[in-house]
Design a protein around this motif. Structure first.
Motif, PDB file in Angstrom:
ATOM      1  N   THR A  76       0.262  -5.267 -10.105  1.00  0.00           N
ATOM      2  CA  THR A  76      -0.256  -4.440  -9.007  1.00  0.00           C
ATOM      3  C   THR A  76      -0.354  -5.239  -7.710  1.00  0.00           C
ATOM      4  O   THR A  76       0.041  -4.759  -6.635  1.00  0.00           O
ATOM      5  N   TRP A  77      -0.864  -6.456  -7.804  1.00  0.00           N
ATOM      6  CA  TRP A  77      -0.974  -7.287  -6.602  1.00  0.00           C
ATOM      7  C   TRP A  77       0.399  -7.684  -6.059  1.00  0.00           C
ATOM      8  O   TRP A  77       0.584  -7.773  -4.841  1.00  0.00           O
ATOM      9  N   LEU A  78       1.359  -7.923  -6.944  1.00  0.00           N
ATOM     10  CA  LEU A  78       2.703  -8.251  -6.477  1.00  0.00           C
ATOM     11  C   LEU A  78       3.347  -7.072  -5.748  1.00  0.00           C
ATOM     12  O   LEU A  78       4.068  -7.254  -4.758  1.00  0.00           O
ATOM     13  N   GLN A  79       3.093  -5.865  -6.236  1.00  0.00           N
ATOM     14  CA  GLN A  79       3.630  -4.696  -5.550  1.00  0.00           C
ATOM     15  C   GLN A  79       2.945  -4.458  -4.210  1.00  0.00           C
ATOM     16  O   GLN A  79       3.564  -3.993  -3.246  1.00  0.00           O
ATOM     17  N   ARG A  80       1.668  -4.802  -4.124  1.00  0.00           N
ATOM     18  CA  ARG A  80       0.925  -4.596  -2.884  1.00  0.00           C
ATOM     19  C   ARG A  80       1.109  -5.719  -1.879  1.00  0.00           C
ATOM     20  O   ARG A  80       0.670  -5.594  -0.730  1.00  0.00           O
ATOM     21  N   ALA A  81       1.730  -6.813  -2.299  1.00  0.00           N
ATOM     22  CA  ALA A  81       1.772  -8.016  -1.452  1.00  0.00           C
ATOM     23  C   ALA A  81       2.398  -7.778  -0.079  1.00  0.00           C
ATOM     24  O   ALA A  81       1.816  -8.165   0.945  1.00  0.00           O
ATOM     25  N   PRO A  82       3.598  -7.161   0.037  1.00  0.00           N
ATOM     26  CA  PRO A  82       4.174  -6.991   1.383  1.00  0.00           C
ATOM     27  C   PRO A  82       3.296  -6.156   2.312  1.00  0.00           C
ATOM     28  O   PRO A  82       3.101  -6.499   3.481  1.00  0.00           O
ATOM     29  N   THR A  83       2.753  -5.044   1.773  1.00  0.00           N
ATOM     30  CA  THR A  83       1.885  -4.200   2.605  1.00  0.00           C
ATOM     31  C   THR A  83       0.576  -4.907   2.929  1.00  0.00           C
ATOM     32  O   THR A  83       0.050  -4.805   4.056  1.00  0.00           O
ATOM     33  N   ALA A  84       0.052  -5.642   1.964  1.00  0.00           N
ATOM     34  CA  ALA A  84      -1.224  -6.323   2.181  1.00  0.00           C
ATOM     35  C   ALA A  84      -1.111  -7.392   3.257  1.00  0.00           C
ATOM     36  O   ALA A  84      -2.025  -7.570   4.069  1.00  0.00           O
ATOM     37  N   LEU A  85       0.011  -8.109   3.273  1.00  0.00           N
ATOM     38  CA  LEU A  85       0.177  -9.154   4.280  1.00  0.00           C
ATOM     39  C   LEU A  85       0.217  -8.579   5.694  1.00  0.00           C
ATOM     40  O   LEU A  85      -0.233  -9.221   6.650  1.00  0.00           O
ATOM     41  N   ARG A  86       0.752  -7.367   5.835  1.00  0.00           N
ATOM     42  CA  ARG A  86       0.766  -6.751   7.162  1.00  0.00           C
ATOM     43  C   ARG A  86      -0.630  -6.324   7.598  1.00  0.00           C
ATOM     44  O   ARG A  86      -0.925  -6.261   8.785  1.00  0.00           O
ATOM     45  N   HIS A  87      -1.521  -6.033   6.630  1.00  0.00           N
ATOM     46  CA  HIS A  87      -2.893  -5.649   6.974  1.00  0.00           C
ATOM     47  C   HIS A  87      -3.772  -6.860   7.266  1.00  0.00           C
ATOM     48  O   HIS A  87      -4.840  -6.708   7.870  1.00  0.00           O
ATOM     49  N   VAL A  88      -3.359  -8.039   6.812  1.00  0.00           N
ATOM     50  CA  VAL A  88      -4.173  -9.232   7.037  1.00  0.00           C
ATOM     51  C   VAL A  88      -4.078  -9.697   8.475  1.00  0.00           C
ATOM     52  O   VAL A  88      -5.063 -10.146   9.074  1.00  0.00           O
ATOM     53  N   ALA A  89      -2.900  -9.570   9.071  1.00  0.00           N
ATOM     54  CA  ALA A  89      -2.683 -10.105  10.418  1.00  0.00           C
ATOM     55  C   ALA A  89      -3.651  -9.534  11.458  1.00  0.00           C
ATOM     56  O   ALA A  89      -4.198 -10.284  12.269  1.00  0.00           O
TER      57      ALA A  89
END
Length: 375
Positions: free
Chosen positions: A114-127
């Motif tokens: 689940t975290w691997l699938q969310r990784a690209p979207t999550a990184l855009r929310h961190v910025a």
């Protein structure tokens, strides 16, 4: 009784000069031999490293199984002293190890996917959450992006997100290969536990001289004792650090604390680099979990305190002076084996360096290496 005629000064000077010339030639020949020996040793080392790079698919399971076998061998030896057959003790240990691995994979596979699938979207929310912390840097970045163009940036981010996407199909394709790898390592560990001592005894028996037999016996005993102690101690410390990290994240209400605790245990086998990687990973997870960026850094800061205490106080106190290695030697060793074998090489680098240090301490021509890598 006839006496020999006395040696004249001229003959004496000629003899001395001949001796001096012969001594100079002998020293030159010795230096040439030493240079040839150094070149041949360097070529031998390069050939061995190149062979290990080519045969990494065979070498990594063997090395990993050998270290796991060394770590579990004291338990099997203790069971043998209690008149329990080595095969039975090894079988019980392997079943327990397989059960722990299976339970861990079953428990953590779904959260990890689940975290691997969310990784690209999550990184855009961190910025965006980092803007209050890095306003000046973001201002410069935005100015640069305005010159380049927003549309091009959007296309690049979309393509990179698509390229970094991890699907369930990828996980299914990797599963048979991983299972075959794990099964191979477990079988090798099982046979090492049963026949490892007999193989080492035969290695000592085939030594040509009594001096070599004595050196081999001492070397084998030291490697078995100290490497087993190192592996068991390091594993206990890393597992304890992983449990403390999981408890800290659970108290902060961070999702999947067992997953991050398990990754902490695994990454901590890589000195320095593993702690930095875990800190950055927990910083990203905290920024995703908490709306306030200052609160989002609390999980990473807490782990950094735990890691600092473990690395500077607990581990040196428990390991002792004899098992401590130079930080420079560790980093160079990590760089070499990480380049050769990737992540498995980085995980196995420190145990291999420990074995090499113990081996070179008993070899007269290589004691300089043990002094260099030791602290």
């Amino acid at each position: 009784m006839n006496q020999l005629p006395p040696v004249s000064d001229r003959e004496r000077r000629a003899g001395v000069s001949r001796v001096a010339v012969g001594s100079i030639r002998l020293r030159r020949f010795t230096r040439h031999l030493l240079g040839v020996r150094v070149v041949l040793n360097a070529l031998l080392v390069l050939a061995v490293l190149y062979t290990l790079v080519l045969a990494h698919g065979l070498a990594i399971p063997l090395v990993l199984a050998a270290f796991i076998g060394l770590g579990l061998n004291p338990l099997v030896a203790t069971a043998a002293r209690w008149h329990i057959p080595r095969a039975l003790a090894a079988l019980v240990l392997m079943l327990a190890l397989t059960g722990c691995i299976g339970a861990g994979v079953t428990l953590l596979a779904q959260p990890a996917a689940t975290w691997l699938q969310r990784a690209p979207t999550a990184l855009r929310h961190v910025a965006p959450k980092l803007k209050p912390l890095t306003e000046r840097l973001n201002a410069a970045t935005q100015a640069t992006q305005s010159l380049v163009g927003s549309s091009r940036t959007e296309r690049r981010s979309g393509s990179s997100a698509h390229a970094a996407m991890f699907t369930a199909w990828d996980l299914l394709q990797m599963t048979p290969r991983v299972l075959a790898y794990v099964l191979t390592v477990l079988l090798l560990v099982f046979f090492f536990l049963i026949y490892g001592d007999s193989l080492l005894r035969r290695l000592v028996e085939i030594s040509p001289t009594f001096r070599n037999k004595r050196i081999n016996v001492t070397l084998v005993r030291d490697i078995q004792t100290q490497v087993s102690r190192y592996l068991l101690t390091a594993t206990s410390i890393n597992v304890s650090l992983g449990l403390l990290t999981a408890a800290w994240l659970w108290w902060l209400d961070v999702p999947d604390p067992l997953l991050w605790g398990s990754l902490t245990t695994l990454f901590n086998f890589i000195p320095y680099v593993g702690g930095i990687t875990t800190t950055l990973l927990l910083a990203v997870v905290g920024l995703l979990q908490f709306p306030n960026p200052w609160h989002g850094l609390i999980p990473a800061l807490g782990f950094a305190c735990l890691s600092f205490t473990e690395g500077n106080f607990i581990t040196p106190l428990v390991m002792g002076q004899s098992m401590r290695l130079s930080p420079v030697a560790i980093l160079i060793w990590l760089l070499i084996w990480g380049w050769m074998w990737g992540i498995p090489g980085a995980l196995l680098a420190v145990p291999m360096l420990t074995c090499v240090k113990l081996a070179t301490e008993h070899l007269p021509g290589w004691r300089w290496f043990a002094q260099i890598v030791g602290r």
